[in-house]
Design a protein around this motif. Structure first.
Motif, PDB file in Angstrom:
ATOM      1  N   ALA A 388       0.851  -1.178   0.000  1.00  0.00           N
ATOM      2  CA  ALA A 388       0.000   0.000   0.000  1.00  0.00           C
ATOM      3  C   ALA A 388       0.887   1.228   0.000  1.00  0.00           C
ATOM      4  O   ALA A 388       1.705   1.410   0.891  1.00  0.00           O
ATOM      5  N   ALA A 389       0.736   2.048  -1.020  1.00  0.00           N
ATOM      6  CA  ALA A 389       1.490   3.305  -1.066  1.00  0.00           C
ATOM      7  C   ALA A 389       0.535   4.413  -0.641  1.00  0.00           C
ATOM      8  O   ALA A 389      -0.480   4.635  -1.273  1.00  0.00           O
ATOM      9  N   VAL A 390       0.855   5.046   0.462  1.00  0.00           N
ATOM     10  CA  VAL A 390      -0.015   6.107   0.956  1.00  0.00           C
ATOM     11  C   VAL A 390       0.730   7.434   0.873  1.00  0.00           C
ATOM     12  O   VAL A 390       1.691   7.664   1.593  1.00  0.00           O
ATOM     13  N   ASP A 391       0.265   8.269  -0.031  1.00  0.00           N
ATOM     14  CA  ASP A 391       0.911   9.560  -0.235  1.00  0.00           C
ATOM     15  C   ASP A 391       0.314  10.555   0.751  1.00  0.00           C
ATOM     16  O   ASP A 391      -0.856  10.444   1.108  1.00  0.00           O
ATOM     17  N   GLU A 392       1.105  11.512   1.156  1.00  0.00           N
ATOM     18  CA  GLU A 392       0.651  12.544   2.086  1.00  0.00           C
ATOM     19  C   GLU A 392      -0.068  11.922   3.279  1.00  0.00           C
ATOM     20  O   GLU A 392      -1.191  12.291   3.629  1.00  0.00           O
ATOM     21  N   ILE A 393       0.594  10.989   3.891  1.00  0.00           N
ATOM     22  CA  ILE A 393      -0.007  10.256   5.010  1.00  0.00           C
ATOM     23  C   ILE A 393      -0.244  11.202   6.188  1.00  0.00           C
ATOM     24  O   ILE A 393      -1.089  10.938   7.042  1.00  0.00           O
ATOM     25  N   ASP A 394       0.456  12.325   6.207  1.00  0.00           N
ATOM     26  CA  ASP A 394       0.254  13.291   7.288  1.00  0.00           C
ATOM     27  C   ASP A 394      -1.164  13.847   7.289  1.00  0.00           C
ATOM     28  O   ASP A 394      -1.640  14.352   8.302  1.00  0.00           O
ATOM     29  N   LYS A 395      -1.865  13.704   6.153  1.00  0.00           N
ATOM     30  CA  LYS A 395      -3.221  14.245   6.088  1.00  0.00           C
ATOM     31  C   LYS A 395      -4.287  13.224   6.472  1.00  0.00           C
ATOM     32  O   LYS A 395      -5.482  13.468   6.286  1.00  0.00           O
ATOM     33  N   MET A 396      -3.874  12.099   7.000  1.00  0.00           N
ATOM     34  CA  MET A 396      -4.877  11.068   7.292  1.00  0.00           C
ATOM     35  C   MET A 396      -5.797  11.482   8.440  1.00  0.00           C
ATOM     36  O   MET A 396      -5.485  12.362   9.228  1.00  0.00           O
ATOM     37  N   ARG A 397      -6.932  10.795   8.518  1.00  0.00           N
ATOM     38  CA  ARG A 397      -7.915  11.137   9.542  1.00  0.00           C
ATOM     39  C   ARG A 397      -7.473  10.595  10.898  1.00  0.00           C
ATOM     40  O   ARG A 397      -6.690   9.662  11.001  1.00  0.00           O
ATOM     41  N   LYS A 398      -8.068  11.160  11.915  1.00  0.00           N
ATOM     42  CA  LYS A 398      -7.694  10.786  13.269  1.00  0.00           C
ATOM     43  C   LYS A 398      -7.965   9.303  13.532  1.00  0.00           C
ATOM     44  O   LYS A 398      -7.148   8.614  14.134  1.00  0.00           O
ATOM     45  N   ARG A 423     -12.426  -8.685  12.383  1.00  0.00           N
ATOM     46  CA  ARG A 423     -11.003  -8.404  12.313  1.00  0.00           C
ATOM     47  C   ARG A 423     -10.580  -8.659  10.871  1.00  0.00           C
ATOM     48  O   ARG A 423     -10.727  -9.757  10.359  1.00  0.00           O
ATOM     49  N   LEU A 424     -10.105  -7.612  10.235  1.00  0.00           N
ATOM     50  CA  LEU A 424      -9.712  -7.739   8.833  1.00  0.00           C
ATOM     51  C   LEU A 424      -8.192  -7.739   8.739  1.00  0.00           C
ATOM     52  O   LEU A 424      -7.510  -7.117   9.548  1.00  0.00           O
ATOM     53  N   ASN A 425      -7.687  -8.433   7.738  1.00  0.00           N
ATOM     54  CA  ASN A 425      -6.242  -8.534   7.581  1.00  0.00           C
ATOM     55  C   ASN A 425      -5.657  -7.349   6.821  1.00  0.00           C
ATOM     56  O   ASN A 425      -6.241  -6.883   5.847  1.00  0.00           O
ATOM     57  N   THR A 426      -4.513  -6.896   7.269  1.00  0.00           N
ATOM     58  CA  THR A 426      -3.770  -5.863   6.529  1.00  0.00           C
ATOM     59  C   THR A 426      -2.330  -6.335   6.371  1.00  0.00           C
ATOM     60  O   THR A 426      -1.409  -5.646   6.762  1.00  0.00           O
ATOM     61  N   ARG A 427      -2.178  -7.530   5.821  1.00  0.00           N
ATOM     62  CA  ARG A 427      -0.831  -8.081   5.681  1.00  0.00           C
ATOM     63  C   ARG A 427      -0.137  -7.471   4.468  1.00  0.00           C
ATOM     64  O   ARG A 427       0.114  -8.140   3.471  1.00  0.00           O
ATOM     65  N   CYS A 428       0.112  -6.172   4.553  1.00  0.00           N
ATOM     66  CA  CYS A 428       0.749  -5.506   3.430  1.00  0.00           C
ATOM     67  C   CYS A 428       1.916  -4.679   3.939  1.00  0.00           C
ATOM     68  O   CYS A 428       2.018  -4.392   5.121  1.00  0.00           O
ATOM     69  N   ALA A 429       2.784  -4.343   3.016  1.00  0.00           N
ATOM     70  CA  ALA A 429       3.871  -3.430   3.356  1.00  0.00           C
ATOM     71  C   ALA A 429       3.373  -2.016   3.089  1.00  0.00           C
ATOM     72  O   ALA A 429       2.674  -1.776   2.119  1.00  0.00           O
ATOM     73  N   LEU A 430       3.725  -1.119   3.973  1.00  0.00           N
ATOM     74  CA  LEU A 430       3.281   0.265   3.811  1.00  0.00           C
ATOM     75  C   LEU A 430       4.438   1.115   3.313  1.00  0.00           C
ATOM     76  O   LEU A 430       5.516   1.120   3.907  1.00  0.00           O
ATOM     77  N   LEU A 431       4.185   1.794   2.227  1.00  0.00           N
ATOM     78  CA  LEU A 431       5.159   2.761   1.714  1.00  0.00           C
ATOM     79  C   LEU A 431       4.492   4.120   1.817  1.00  0.00           C
ATOM     80  O   LEU A 431       3.546   4.402   1.094  1.00  0.00           O
ATOM     81  N   ALA A 432       4.951   4.923   2.762  1.00  0.00           N
ATOM     82  CA  ALA A 432       4.251   6.175   3.015  1.00  0.00           C
ATOM     83  C   ALA A 432       5.136   7.363   2.698  1.00  0.00           C
ATOM     84  O   ALA A 432       6.357   7.314   2.856  1.00  0.00           O
ATOM     85  N   ALA A 433       4.517   8.434   2.245  1.00  0.00           N
ATOM     86  CA  ALA A 433       5.239   9.682   2.034  1.00  0.00           C
ATOM     87  C   ALA A 433       4.547  10.766   2.837  1.00  0.00           C
ATOM     88  O   ALA A 433       3.324  10.769   2.966  1.00  0.00           O
ATOM     89  N   ALA A 434       5.331  11.667   3.393  1.00  0.00           N
ATOM     90  CA  ALA A 434       4.749  12.735   4.194  1.00  0.00           C
ATOM     91  C   ALA A 434       5.431  14.056   3.887  1.00  0.00           C
ATOM     92  O   ALA A 434       6.630  14.112   3.640  1.00  0.00           O
ATOM     93  N   ASN A 435       4.625  15.091   3.899  1.00  0.00           N
ATOM     94  CA  ASN A 435       5.170  16.443   3.765  1.00  0.00           C
ATOM     95  C   ASN A 435       5.243  17.050   5.144  1.00  0.00           C
ATOM     96  O   ASN A 435       4.323  16.894   5.941  1.00  0.00           O
ATOM     97  N   PRO A 436       6.319  17.774   5.433  1.00  0.00           N
ATOM     98  CA  PRO A 436       6.394  18.396   6.748  1.00  0.00           C
ATOM     99  C   PRO A 436       5.335  19.490   6.908  1.00  0.00           C
ATOM    100  O   PRO A 436       4.930  20.112   5.922  1.00  0.00           O
ATOM    101  N   LEU A 437       4.919  19.684   8.156  1.00  0.00           N
ATOM    102  CA  LEU A 437       3.836  20.626   8.443  1.00  0.00           C
ATOM    103  C   LEU A 437       4.077  22.017   7.872  1.00  0.00           C
ATOM    104  O   LEU A 437       3.230  22.604   7.242  1.00  0.00           O
ATOM    105  N   GLY A 438       5.255  22.546   8.111  1.00  0.00           N
ATOM    106  CA  GLY A 438       5.531  23.912   7.680  1.00  0.00           C
ATOM    107  C   GLY A 438       5.854  24.008   6.204  1.00  0.00           C
ATOM    108  O   GLY A 438       6.312  25.047   5.747  1.00  0.00           O
ATOM    109  N   GLY A 439       5.666  22.906   5.441  1.00  0.00           N
ATOM    110  CA  GLY A 439       6.000  22.946   4.032  1.00  0.00           C
ATOM    111  C   GLY A 439       7.448  22.547   3.791  1.00  0.00           C
ATOM    112  O   GLY A 439       7.768  21.878   2.841  1.00  0.00           O
ATOM    113  N   ARG A 440       8.325  22.909   4.709  1.00  0.00           N
ATOM    114  CA  ARG A 440       9.739  22.553   4.562  1.00  0.00           C
ATOM    115  C   ARG A 440      10.193  21.772   5.778  1.00  0.00           C
ATOM    116  O   ARG A 440       9.729  21.991   6.891  1.00  0.00           O
ATOM    117  N   PHE A 441      11.142  20.916   5.521  1.00  0.00           N
ATOM    118  CA  PHE A 441      11.658  20.083   6.574  1.00  0.00           C
ATOM    119  C   PHE A 441      12.727  20.831   7.353  1.00  0.00           C
ATOM    120  O   PHE A 441      13.522  21.553   6.773  1.00  0.00           O
TER     121      PHE A 441
END
Ligand code: ADP
Ligand code: MG
Length: 701
Positions: A388-398, A423-441
């Motif tokens: 599972a590739a999750v882009d902008e994971i920082d924007k996920m819901r609570k 109970r559902l299975n999530t036997r996947c590898a997570l590839l996540a990308a996140a942008n820093p809050l202030g726009g820059r790291f």
């Protein structure tokens, strides 16, 4: 008469082809109620029967079911409630290829279950009582609407009166368990950019409640249509759904990838090439310049470690989770999309999803369930046994942020809501990308603070990479050259495609350009190589590798032995990650052993990450608290000093102490003024301090 003949024929077929299975079924009846009938058996027995099954399944399945239910069986059991399930149709129809002439036919369809309702009884025979004459009669129920009588049934001895309301005798009605699921085209069947289409499937009796969202299934059933309704009434358009007859869950994650003997030879040839590992790394996203370390991590993620059941019954994941944190425009999204295309069962999504299920899962009550609760799978469930590739994971819901802990480590999501316990299975590898809050790291704040993710979650990633967009002339030049080169090749290609020729000797130039762009290992072979490895290779650590891991880990921990106040160096999580990476490295070379080379390689990979992410930039010391607790030892110490200073000043000034005094004293203790101000700001944010007036601070008590 005609019908009886057909039923007789079916009886003969069942005796010849299914006898053993019928006997077995009768031993377990009525707990088991399904007799699987393989389509090709019918075809061999009599191709006319097979054709009837496909063309007129309603009547035909009824005949064969009757034959089964009325059969004399030596065990003395009558299978009067058994079902015939037709399996393994020769041809599968794609959901998007279903057309009007398929309606009423038996079809086989393959897909991914995205939603499933809870199992609830559906009435199949409703029993009514006439309020005038007391006559009791029944009405079969098969359609989507509940049928009610218009008049008291004369044929069975009723009065025939037309009345509005008959009394429904619920305890005399006949019910069957029913479930509705939504099937989606498998992601790997979609060509770039196509939106997946769906088909709703009704499952009844013993095949209901057998599957969960996230399962990949092959379902055989009768395609039906019903008229669409709008608020203005009926429309001339019809919707379709499937009345499920049989169901098979596909367990094997690489079934989709067929490997022939020729392929196998090619795989072995690749394995024996020198530097195969480097070739694989070089074949990841060749259009993206640089990021060798990240591409290497992606290769390891594709191969994955070995999921293990430990002797004590616990399970350890083999999947490797990666997190890329970085400035905008550094090709994070591009890397993610590339890997998803390469990976079997890859799925790309944004952190902020539109569906209720989000990244994990949800229980909802909407029109789909027709009154029942529905369990809906989110991205990680749908990517079960994939990436599972999750882009902008920082924007996920609570909700996702909370559920992700379990989803990443135990690889399940649990739902307990309104009678649904699942109970559902999530036997996947997570590839996540996140942008820093202030726009820059920025290097001076812990990652978890910058990307709006709890440190406990960040620590579940095996490897974390930061991608900073710092101007650097040499690197910039090479990146620019690379981008211009790829775009140039793309331009030539576009012209060839649309105009038919490149012109001015361009063909030769194009070929040359393409050669430099092409991955050393083509995607198709790459996928097969990965699939073959994951099916066949289960490497174990050599003694040397074991001691190298041991030494590395203890070496890192040692920092904490000498001085109790020292920061926490690394935790056992990193050791587990190291072992997983070692397994992946061996698998990438189709090797059964984790060798010294593998160990060395993954120790380097890990060190690179630790240095980037876990080293406290102020002290240069390794400190996983930087990630896992969200602050560092130095920061904690500083906060403590500030607290002491304020307490001291309280003796002189009372509860409200002047900020300047605090900063002066801090400076005297050797703390930079700016840092002290920082800490005070943080303490204010955390609700420990506040400013009752300008220039003064006070403890919150
Ligand atoms: P992000 O998701 O990090 O914000 P994108 O993946 O959207 O960034 O990338 C922005 C664009 O810049 C893309 O078209 C990408 O191809 C290009 N780009 C950025 N860095 C590189 C690089 N190192 N090599 C090639 N292209 C790059
Ligand atoms: Mg992006």
């Amino acid at each position: 008469m005609m019908q009886d003949l057909v039923t007789e024929k079916w009886e003969d077929f069942l005796k010849k082809y299914c006898w053993d299975r019928i006997i077995e079924l009768s031993n377990y009846y009525p707990e088991r109620r399904s007799l699987p009938v393989i389509f090709s058996d019918v075809d061999i027995y009599d191709s006319n029967l097979a054709d009837m099954l496909l063309e007129d399944p309603d009547v035909t399945i009824e005949s064969v079911t009757r034959a089964l239910r009325e059969m004399d069986i030596p065990t003395g059991v009558t299978l009067d409630g058994a079902n015939v399930r037709i399996i393994k149709l020769p041809k599968k129809v794609k959901i998007r290829d279903i057309r009007s002439n398929d309606i009423g036919k038996l079809v086989g369809i393959e897909g991914l279950v995205t939603k499933a309702t809870e199992v609830r009884p559906r009435v199949i025979e409703a029993v009514f009582e006439c309020p005038f004459c007391g006559h009791i009669f029944s009405l079969g129920q098969s359609g989507r609407q509940f049928r009610e009588p218009m008049e008291c049934e004369k044929e069975s001895g009723g009065c025939g009166r037309k009345i509005q309301r008959f009394k429904l005798l619920v305890d005399q009605c006949k019910f069957v368990n029913a479930q509705k699921v939504r099937l989606q085209e498998s992601p790997e069947e979609l060509r770039g950019g196509e939106l997946p289409q769906t088909l709703d499937v009704n499952l009844e009796d013993d095949i209901s409640g057998e599957i969960s969202p996230g399962n990949r299934i092959v379902v055989v059933g009768i395609l039906r249509s019903y008229q669409r309704m709008t608020q203005f009434g009926k429309t001339p358009f019809f919707d379709i759904y499937l009345d499920g007859n049989s169901l098979e869950v596909k367990e094997e994650e690489f079934e989709e990838i067929e490997i022939t003997e020729d392929d196998e030879q090619e795989i072995m040839a690749l394995k024996n090439q020198p530097g195969v590992y480097e070739k694989l790394v070089g074949s990841i996203a060749p259009s993206i310049y640089g990021y060798h370390e990240i591409k290497e991590a992606m290769v390891l993620q594709l191969f994955a470690g070995v999921p293990k059941d430990l002797p004590d019954g616990s399970r350890v994941r083999g999947d490797i989770h990666l997190l890329l944190v970085g400035d905008p425009g550094v090709a994070k999204s591009q890397l993610l999309t590339y890997l998803v295309k390469l990976a079997p069962r890859g799925l790309y999504t944004g952190g902020k999803t539109s569906s209720a299920a989000g990244l994990t899962a949800a229980a909802v009550r909407d029109e789909f369930g027709e009154g029942r609760w529905t369990l809906e799978a989110g991205a990680l469930v749908l990517a079960d046994k994939g990436i599972a590739a999750v882009d902008e994971i920082d924007k996920m819901r609570k909700e996702d942020r909370d559920a992700l802990h379990e989803a990443m480590e135990q690889q399940t999501v649990s739902i307990a809501k309104a009678g649904i316990m699942a109970r559902l299975n999530t036997r996947c590898a997570l590839l996540a990308a996140a942008n820093p809050l202030g726009g820059r790291f920025n290097r001076y704040d812990p990652i978890s603070k910058q990307i709006n993710m709890p440190p406990t979650l960040v620590s579940r990633f095996d490897l974390i990479y930061t991608m900073m967009d710092k101007p650097d002339e040499e690197r910039d030049t090479r990146t620019a050259e690379h981008i211009i080169k790829t775009h140039y090749a793309g331009e030539l290609l576009a012209r060839l495609k649309n105009v038919g020729k490149v012109g001015e000797g361009g063909e030769e130039r194009l070929r040359e350009q393409m050669r430099t762009m092409e991955p050393a290992v083509k995607s198709e072979l790459f996928r097969k190589y990965v699939a073959w490895s994951k099916r066949n290779i289960f490497p174990v650590m050599t003694e040397e590798a074991k001691s190298m891991f041991m030494e590395f880990y203890i070496g890192l921990r040692r920092q904490g032995y000498e001085d109790e106040e020292a920061p926490v160096p690394v935790t056992a999580r990193q050791l587990e990650a190291l072992i997983r990476l070692g397994e992946a490295s061996a698998r990438a070379q189709l090797s059964d052993k984790i060798t010294v080379d593998d160990a060395e390689r993954v120790i380097n990979v890990t060190t690179y990450c630790l240095k980037q992410v876990f080293v406290d930039p102020e002290t240069g010391k390794l400190d996983t608290d930087w990630v896992t607790v969200g602050t560092t030892k130095t920061r904690r110490d500083r906060a403590r000093s500030i607290r002491e200073i304020i307490k001291e000043l309280e003796n002189e000034y009372g509860e409200e102490v002047p900020l300047e005094e605090v900063l002066d004293l801090a400076e005297e203790e050797g703390m930079e003024r700016g840092k002290a101000e920082d800490i005070i700001e943080v303490m204010k944010r955390d609700g420990l301090l506040f400013s009752p007036g300008s220039g003064v601070i006070k403890f919150v008590r």
